[in-house]
Design a protein around this motif. Structure first.
Motif, PDB file in Angstrom:
ATOM      1  N   GLU A 194       0.818  -1.211   0.000  1.00 45.48           N
ATOM      2  CA  GLU A 194       0.000   0.000   0.000  1.00 45.48           C
ATOM      3  C   GLU A 194       0.857   1.269   0.000  1.00 45.48           C
ATOM      4  O   GLU A 194       0.447   2.316  -0.519  1.00 45.48           O
ATOM      5  N   LYS A 195       2.049   1.185   0.562  1.00 40.33           N
ATOM      6  CA  LYS A 195       2.943   2.349   0.583  1.00 40.33           C
ATOM      7  C   LYS A 195       3.288   2.805  -0.834  1.00 40.33           C
ATOM      8  O   LYS A 195       3.569   3.986  -1.063  1.00 40.33           O
ATOM      9  N   LYS A 196       3.287   1.870  -1.789  1.00 41.78           N
ATOM     10  CA  LYS A 196       3.592   2.198  -3.188  1.00 41.78           C
ATOM     11  C   LYS A 196       2.333   2.550  -3.975  1.00 41.78           C
ATOM     12  O   LYS A 196       2.431   2.976  -5.123  1.00 41.78           O
ATOM     13  N   ASN A 197       1.176   2.338  -3.366  1.00 41.19           N
ATOM     14  CA  ASN A 197      -0.114   2.725  -3.944  1.00 41.19           C
ATOM     15  C   ASN A 197      -0.282   2.283  -5.404  1.00 41.19           C
ATOM     16  O   ASN A 197      -0.585   3.105  -6.282  1.00 41.19           O
ATOM     17  N   PRO A 198      -0.128   0.987  -5.699  1.00 38.02           N
ATOM     18  CA  PRO A 198      -0.286   0.541  -7.089  1.00 38.02           C
ATOM     19  C   PRO A 198      -1.738   0.593  -7.539  1.00 38.02           C
ATOM     20  O   PRO A 198      -2.654   0.373  -6.743  1.00 38.02           O
TER      21      PRO A 198
END
Length: 404
Positions: free
Chosen positions: A229-233
């Motif tokens: 989620e930190k990379k928000n794909p």
């Protein structure tokens, strides 16, 4: 527990009993009997009790059901096909042991295999023994005829499935350049398409922003999903079977992650919906490599005929049953073609030639039509995408290739 789950557990138990009985059969002579009927034995490696048994059990049931139906409906003139298999519980050493028994004791002339790890581990033995091997693994590595001259892929490879998903994303994404994460398990099966997916993503301008390894039998994946989620794909491609896929979808719902999840073929099917429920599954997308029992395709008629004789209905089976049935159907077509090449014993070499003679072989909609040749054992690059709506898988695209 749903009715389908109960039926599945009972079917798995009955299948194990059947496998035990099969192990005691007398070995085949591999040739012509006194009545002039030529016998061909097809061996089977199944995962019923191992890490991928959730999808392996209905797949094995479908494989066996096809040959039972073929025999009941008269089979091929002058040919008797015996199908003998055993559960190897997704353990490569056990697969090697069972393979050798099928080859030496049962005199198998062709093999229906299962996992990527064991299929790749056995491919040199298979080549040396000249036994055609049709696996439930769709590893891209099996396309290499120098390394795998007796392996045949009967559906789009995992890599081609991943490329097809990326092609669909590229063509349909709105709002800037799409980003993708990859979720897979640390097995030969899980890792199989990952580098190819990353290479194709780079080729067409899609950024792979994250990868997370999740065990094939995972019951919790929140830590990996929080990292993702930190990379928000925008999208996350899943290479798993039903259980881990359901875990991912459930935990993503708990964490309110709005990434669009898209699975490869073993991450699709009714089992995912059965486990997480239709509310969580709604909107989930995946590769639909084979038909569902409720789809209106000509090939379903034979399956329905078989089930009627067994006192069952199409509600008693699922897509993975049809996937196994389809693999057996292709092997049987290769045997029939091979029988026309000789009046004597039908050997593995002849079955290979028979399979290589199949061109645009009609699957009746059960899967993409397949074509093989002496130079190509990858039957198709065609696959399709589907989405869960109102508790049921619906086709989102027709069969297509990422090259189109």
């Amino acid at each position: 527990m749903t009715k389908k789950k109960i039926v599945g557990l009972f079917a798995g138990f009955m299948l194990l009993l059947g496998l035990a009985a099969c192990g005691d059969e007398e070995k085949s002579d591999g040739g012509a009997a006194e009545d002039g009927v030529r016998t061909v034995t097809v061996g089977g490696l199944y995962d019923i009790t191992g890490g991928t048994g959730d999808v392996g059990t209905p797949y094995a049931e479908g494989e066996q059901a096809f040959f039972k139906h073929l025999e009941a409906t008269g089979g091929f003139e002058g040919i008797e096909i015996k199908q003998i298999g055993e559960d190897y519980a997704y353990a490569i050493p056990e697969a090697q042991k069972i393979y050798q028994a099928l080859r030496d004791k049962n005199k198998a002339s062709a093999i229906l295999g299962w996992g990527t790890g064991d299929t790749e581990a056995l491919r040199q033995q298979v080549a040396n023994d000249k036994l055609p091997y049709v696996s439930a693994s769709y590893s891209e590595n099996l396309k290499d005829l120098k390394e795998s001259p007796y392996n045949f892929l009967v559906a789009a490879s995992y890599s081609d499935q991943g490329r097809a998903i990326l092609k669909w994303i590229k063509d349909n994404h709105e709002g800037g350049e799409p980003t993708v994460a990859l979720l897979y398990n640390d097995t030969a099966f899980g890792r199989s398409p990952i580098e190819d997916i990353k290479d194709y993503a780079a080729e067409i301008g899609i950024d792979v922003v994250d990868e997370q390894v999740i065990d094939v039998q995972a019951t919790e994946a929140q830590s990996q999903l929080l990292n993702m989620e930190k990379k928000n794909p925008d999208y996350a491609i899943i290479q798993q079977t039903w259980g881990a896929t359901a875990t991912i979808l459930r935990d993503a719902k708990t964490l309110n992650i709005d990434t669009q999840f898209i699975g490869l073929n073993w991450a699709s099917g009714e089992g995912v919906i059965d486990i997480v429920g239709e509310d969580i599954a709604d909107g989930y997308m995946a590769i639909l490599s084979h038909a569902f029992p409720y789809e209106d395709f000509p090939g379903i008629a034979d399956i329905k005929e078989y089930l009627d004789k067994e006192g069952k209905t199409l509600d008693d089976i699922d897509q993975k049953f049809i996937q196994g049935w389809s693999a057996s159907k292709i092997v049987a077509a290769g045997i029939e073609a091979a029988s026309k090449l000789t009046d004597g014993e039908i050997t593995g070499e002849q079955i290979r030639a028979g399979l290589e003679s199949l061109s645009d072989y009609d699957m009746g909609g059960l899967g993409a039509n397949v074509s093989f040749s002496a130079d190509n054992h990858a039957g198709t690059e065609q696959t399709r995408l589907g989405v869960v709506k109102n508790g049921r898988w619906e086709q989102l695209t027709d069969y297509f290739s990422y090259k189109e």
